[in-house]
Design an enzyme around this catalytic site. Sequence first.
Site, PDB file in Angstrom:
ATOM      1  N   TRP A  82      37.036  36.327  36.503  1.00  0.00           N
ATOM      2  CA  TRP A  82      38.046  36.952  37.293  1.00  0.00           C
ATOM      3  C   TRP A  82      39.429  36.089  37.051  1.00  0.00           C
ATOM      4  O   TRP A  82      39.335  35.027  37.567  1.00  0.00           O
ATOM      5  CB  TRP A  82      37.781  37.428  38.522  1.00  0.00           C
ATOM      6  CG  TRP A  82      36.870  38.489  38.795  1.00  0.00           C
ATOM      7  CD1 TRP A  82      36.419  39.215  37.861  1.00  0.00           C
ATOM      8  CD2 TRP A  82      37.046  39.364  39.910  1.00  0.00           C
ATOM      9  NE1 TRP A  82      35.618  40.380  38.169  1.00  0.00           N
ATOM     10  CE2 TRP A  82      36.155  40.530  39.671  1.00  0.00           C
ATOM     11  CE3 TRP A  82      37.389  39.315  41.148  1.00  0.00           C
ATOM     12  CZ2 TRP A  82      35.658  41.393  40.655  1.00  0.00           C
ATOM     13  CZ3 TRP A  82      37.040  40.197  42.015  1.00  0.00           C
ATOM     14  CH2 TRP A  82      36.264  41.366  41.825  1.00  0.00           C
ATOM     15  N   THR A 128      54.225  54.574  52.692  1.00  0.00           N
ATOM     16  CA  THR A 128      54.299  53.098  52.240  1.00  0.00           C
ATOM     17  C   THR A 128      54.455  53.733  50.467  1.00  0.00           C
ATOM     18  O   THR A 128      54.439  54.814  50.194  1.00  0.00           O
ATOM     19  CB  THR A 128      52.994  52.884  51.918  1.00  0.00           C
ATOM     20  OG1 THR A 128      51.987  53.852  51.341  1.00  0.00           O
ATOM     21  CG2 THR A 128      52.321  52.386  53.187  1.00  0.00           C
ATOM     22  N   LYS A 164      40.230  40.764  34.407  1.00  0.00           N
ATOM     23  CA  LYS A 164      38.911  40.498  34.043  1.00  0.00           C
ATOM     24  C   LYS A 164      38.680  40.187  32.651  1.00  0.00           C
ATOM     25  O   LYS A 164      38.853  40.882  31.620  1.00  0.00           O
ATOM     26  CB  LYS A 164      38.015  41.656  34.433  1.00  0.00           C
ATOM     27  CG  LYS A 164      37.808  42.030  35.956  1.00  0.00           C
ATOM     28  CD  LYS A 164      38.410  43.253  36.253  1.00  0.00           C
ATOM     29  CE  LYS A 164      38.350  43.497  37.685  1.00  0.00           C
ATOM     30  NZ  LYS A 164      39.421  44.447  38.110  1.00  0.00           N
ATOM     31  N   GLU A 199      49.819  49.632  56.270  1.00  0.00           N
ATOM     32  CA  GLU A 199      48.472  50.005  56.708  1.00  0.00           C
ATOM     33  C   GLU A 199      48.082  49.449  57.981  1.00  0.00           C
ATOM     34  O   GLU A 199      47.231  49.944  58.743  1.00  0.00           O
ATOM     35  CB  GLU A 199      47.578  50.143  55.763  1.00  0.00           C
ATOM     36  CG  GLU A 199      47.535  51.229  54.822  1.00  0.00           C
ATOM     37  CD  GLU A 199      48.432  50.797  53.348  1.00  0.00           C
ATOM     38  OE1 GLU A 199      49.289  49.814  53.621  1.00  0.00           O
ATOM     39  OE2 GLU A 199      48.568  51.399  52.346  1.00  0.00           O
TER      40      GLU A 199
END
Lengths: 550, 550
Positions: B452, B191, B447, B337
């Site tokens: 958020w 990756t 943040k 993954e």
Amino acid sequence: MDATSRTERTPSAYPYPLLIRHMLERAVSDHPASLIVYGQTCHSYRQLRERVGRLADALAALGVGRGSTVGVMDWDTNRYLECFYAVPMMGAVLHMVNVRLSPEQIVYTINHAADDILLVNVEFLPLLERIAGQLRTVRAVVLLDDEGKAREADLQGLRCAGEYEALLSAASPDYLFPELDEDTRATTFYTTGTTGLPKGVFFSHRQLVLHTIACQLALGAAAHCRLDKRDVYMPITPMFHVHAWGMPYVATNLGLKQVYPGRYVPERLLKLRTEHGVTFSHCVPTILQMLLMSPASATTDLSGWKVIIGGSALPAALAKSALERGIDVVTGYGMSETCPILTVAFLDEDMLSWDLEAQARQRAKTGRPIPLVQLRIVDGAMNELPHDGKSAGEVVVRAPWLTQGYLHDPEGSERLWRGGWLHTGDIGVIDPDGFLRITDRLKDVIKSGGEWISSLEIEGHILRVPGVAEVAVIGVPDERWGERPLAFVVPSRPGAVSSEEILQALRRAAEAGEISRYAVPDRIVFLEEIPKTSVGKINKRALRERYGAA
Amino acid sequence: MDATSRTERTPSAYPYPLLIRHMLERAVSDHPASLIVYGQTCHSYRQLRERVGRLADALAALGVGRGSTVGVMDWDTNRYLECFYAVPMMGAVLHMVNVRLSPEQIVYTINHAADDILLVNVEFLPLLERIAGQLRTVRAVVLLDDEGKAREADLQGLRCAGEYEALLSAASPDYLFPELDEDTRATTFYTTGTTGLPKGVFFSHRQLVLHTIACQLALGAAAHCRLDKRDVYMPITPMFHVHAWGMPYVATNLGLKQVYPGRYVPERLLKLRTEHGVTFSHCVPTILQMLLMSPASATTDLSGWKVIIGGSALPAALAKSALERGIDVVTGYGMSETCPILTVAFLDEDMLSWDLEAQARQRAKTGRPIPLVQLRIVDGAMNELPHDGKSAGEVVVRAPWLTQGYLHDPEGSERLWRGGWLHTGDIGVIDPDGFLRITDRLKDVIKSGGEWISSLEIEGHILRVPGVAEVAVIGVPDERWGERPLAFVVPSRPGAVSSEEILQALRRAAEAGEISRYAVPDRIVFLEEIPKTSVGKINKRALRERYGAA
């Protein structure tokens, strides 16, 4: 080469085993509001999950845990479906007691499987009372009663732990199911066979998950008879019979509404079909015939009903009758040893434009292997035979879900698996289009004058003669030819057909090259009924014993 | 309880492992005449099987066997498909070399995976000549040349074993593939990530078979975008990129005609689509955009083309443009993954009657988990969050095909799998209809003032402002708020849009309650281009490094 490249196996630090619990959790999460109907009861999948937890909690209180065996004697009910999940999910083995066996055989299977707990429909209480004293491993019985009443029963000292619904009500839904290895044994079932003692086959979680997925793939990819989430499912193959061919797991995975019919009464089955809009079922040919012959069928719309037929050969004439009623009928093939599905006779798109006669013939074949099945026809030396529509050989298979043998029977297991392939004992040919046709049981092939004669083929021809209701052909010893075919016929009414009419029809078939001339029996024996096994298959062994020396 | 009931695991005397070889054999047996096209070459599946045998025989002559690693550097060709089968079927590991990495990173991955043999497209010879001296484990190179000519190359002492087609011609098709354990490692891929060294993920035969089956199930059960055997497949995601998302295995299992496009040139892709009637593809949004913007697209009928989008978020506007051209576009979600597919945004039947705008929004979500995937959104303490369309949490998954970790990186592997779930690093919400929406990368969440803020959400709003071609939002340190969003914008042409226009649009969105008022950036930075990673994803790390302190 670097040493690091030598690592051959993937470390499984974070395994995600193929478990029945994962199937259920996913189905409930995707389809919480789908319904399961039995009689007056109706539960959502969310409730199914809760009841499965309660059942496990109740069974755990009776000592059931990893490695226990729980026997069930019930008709097709939501309770049985709950057992399909709860028992294996606990790490215990579900023994689907074959209630069609003789009482002696039932005793044998319960002792042989070493059932710890028995769940018994109250309709079987008279039987249970009779055999209770012979059960060596059962510690308690749970009664299954549609009325939900707790009952007492004289079980010769066997402990009655109470009634199913009462136990579930008292139990907690929050039972914590254990983490299991996917090779944990999940279920066992005893095949009837026509010879010897019942033999136990068994399946693991992994096997049931892979069987379910492969069936889903096959049913989802078909050009017709395709399942989708709007289908309504009703089994008409007993749930004890290898998990109703595994279809309840398929139906649950797809989130289908499910209707459980209890005991099979044609009128009730037809009523349920109409009432709940049932669109997907499976049954043996006899049941299909009963449904079509039922007086209620005349006033019932059967069109669009997808019905998979298995258990024994589907006569093309019956397939045609079903097609004429709009039933999307298709044959599946398998056996208890194979979990059971191996092949399904889904038509190709272009075959769907064939006339009903041709379609019926094709749908009555046993079809092509479903995904993950490797299937061959082989001669006696295990050489693979060509797919030419002519070469007949024994059907041998590999798939990730075949029984690894017979329970506590190493010799039988070795015979079953000789050469690393599961031997079905069926003789088949594979057509150039890849459709398998079962022509006979290996042991029912008649060896006459150096030729192999298919008893099923002769039976098919005789069945087409007007006035013939049932037929069975066996081989009887013959000095000159080795064996000769002998035909048993049940007329549709006394005198409806003569020997000569049947023999003439067969001779015509031989002249037309449809059967070998050796295949024409020397004589026909008329019977009032043909002996059957406990699951309704023709019992050729009984015929051979009675008439084999004639 | 009887001792016999204690047997918990099914003995696997007759295993039928989940192997890539079984998939190929079944596909070839069912669809021997299906075609595989690349440039001027056209092979049947029967020839594919033969060539896979020859390739294995040729590789074996070069010393490849169980546990070897074979690296491949090629565009999308029939040769790569042959490697997908031959290499794992030998018990060796296929290393799909990520040719979009930098030369240094490529050297690192080849050494790290310990490739024994390299198959290299002659177009990469200049690169190979440059890096050959640094390859520590490679013993020989096989050249891949569309012209089929044997070539010489100065590989700094690295042995050139010849040209692919010549080797296959000289080899035997009857290579006997070994019996393998299903947990044998089959493939590895590195990756890119946006930080640190490339990380190797790896998959076993079992994992690839289960991933393939689950994808088949999902694609076969969909209410639209459904694959059947008449589909024609062409990948537009590189085959090195986690096996082109596993779709070549799916296409082969289904017996589809397959068209391999080599290197991606929009005009050629569109020509292949028309010439071969391609109906099923998959690509990243950028490619879809390129196809739609290509002058050739105006004269190409795109209707009925099923296209799965992945790799990065599909803007709803792009989805709508594709729908308007008749493309049946749908988003998939996963990562290297995860093999990679986890979810696909197939619409329900009733959603298909929505207007294109609403459909585009739904199709641009990442959809529902495919079969066998268990997916949750969780808070920092791994508590599962509700599917209310509001609660945002990290997406964690379990499935039978996730990488067991990163190659030779036990710490990274443990971080990836903390708590027994694979952590995707993505932030998502799940709508009440079960559709997952990825709102951000965990590391890209801003943040600010205790809230958020999703950088992706702001990007989406900015992208809708006329004149904006590309956008990226990052968080930059702020004394008062902790972090504040900073937006980078590439205008469609210089001066096409002003800061004020963008900020006004965002303020309107905040007033309408679509985004938090904290989410409106304080300023906009105009760039000529936004830095990308090797696979074309926006490189926020580079932006942070360059502007993070600003």
